[in-house]
Design a protein around this motif. Structure first.
Motif, short mmCIF file in Angstrom:
data_model
loop_
_atom_site.label_atom_id
_atom_site.label_comp_id
_atom_site.label_asym_id
_atom_site.label_seq_id
_atom_site.Cartn_x
_atom_site.Cartn_y
_atom_site.Cartn_z
N GLU A 23 13.00 2.19 -1.46
CA GLU A 23 12.18 0.76 -2.16
C GLU A 23 10.73 1.27 -2.63
O GLU A 23 10.28 0.98 -3.98
N THR A 24 10.39 2.30 -1.88
CA THR A 24 8.81 2.81 -2.19
C THR A 24 8.96 3.62 -3.59
O THR A 24 8.27 3.64 -4.53
N LEU A 25 10.08 4.46 -3.70
CA LEU A 25 10.17 5.29 -4.89
C LEU A 25 10.52 4.40 -6.08
O LEU A 25 9.82 4.66 -7.13
N LYS A 26 11.37 3.40 -5.80
CA LYS A 26 11.53 2.49 -6.99
C LYS A 26 10.26 1.91 -7.28
O LYS A 26 10.09 1.66 -8.73
N VAL A 59 2.16 10.46 -7.28
CA VAL A 59 2.34 11.07 -5.81
C VAL A 59 1.05 10.42 -4.95
O VAL A 59 1.32 10.10 -3.87
N VAL A 60 -0.10 10.35 -5.34
CA VAL A 60 -1.21 9.64 -4.78
C VAL A 60 -1.20 8.30 -4.47
O VAL A 60 -0.95 7.72 -3.38
N ILE A 65 0.99 4.28 -0.59
CA ILE A 65 1.71 3.22 0.01
C ILE A 65 2.37 3.66 1.53
O ILE A 65 2.39 2.84 2.20
N ILE A 66 2.57 4.67 1.56
CA ILE A 66 3.24 5.36 3.05
C ILE A 66 2.13 5.13 4.02
O ILE A 66 2.35 4.79 5.02
N ASP A 67 0.80 5.57 3.70
CA ASP A 67 -0.23 5.65 4.71
C ASP A 67 -0.41 4.19 5.13
O ASP A 67 -0.52 3.81 6.37
N ASN A 68 -0.36 3.21 4.19
CA ASN A 68 -0.36 1.75 4.56
C ASN A 68 0.56 1.27 5.48
O ASN A 68 0.64 0.43 6.29
N TYR A 69 1.87 1.63 4.94
CA TYR A 69 3.22 1.19 5.61
C TYR A 69 2.78 1.90 7.21
O TYR A 69 3.20 1.06 8.24
N VAL A 79 6.98 11.86 4.50
CA VAL A 79 7.75 12.68 3.13
C VAL A 79 7.22 14.01 2.99
O VAL A 79 5.69 14.09 2.89
N SER A 80 7.65 14.90 2.41
CA SER A 80 7.51 16.29 2.03
C SER A 80 7.73 15.96 0.43
O SER A 80 8.90 15.49 -0.01
#
Length: 92
Positions: A23-26, A59-60, A65-69, A79-80
């Motif tokens: 979902e995040t990638l989309k 990427v930023v 988004i990942i940090d907030n999640y 994620v790498s």
């Protein structure tokens, strides 16, 4: 990482992580021509006519988004990332 999550917490939790990443990638790469899961915990994003500068900005955004999640969950999404710019079809 996915194997560790599946082993420790079960496949249901592993599936939640995979779905969240998809979902995040989309969301971040919405203008891409191709987003796909290519392995257990591997995804690929293919964009047409995109510079590394644009990708770095995305990427930023993805990391934000990942940090907030990760602030609101017990099982963190890790994620790498890597990127390759192809110019004039220089990649076979």
């Amino acid at each position: 990482m996915l194997k560790l999550i599946n082993d420790a917490f079960g496949h249901f939790e592993g599936d939640k992580i995979i779905k969240k990443l998809a979902e995040t990638l989309k969301e971040v790469f919405d203008d891409s021509i191709f987003i796909a899961r290519i392995g257990g915990d591997e995804f690929v994003v293919v964009s047409n006519f995109t510079s590394l500068e644009v990708i770095n900005k995305k990427v930023v955004e993805l990391n934000t988004i990942i940090d907030n999640y990760n602030k609101s969950v017990n099982i963190k999404l890790v994620v790498s990332l890597g990127a390759k710019e192809v110019v004039d079809n220089d990649l076979s």
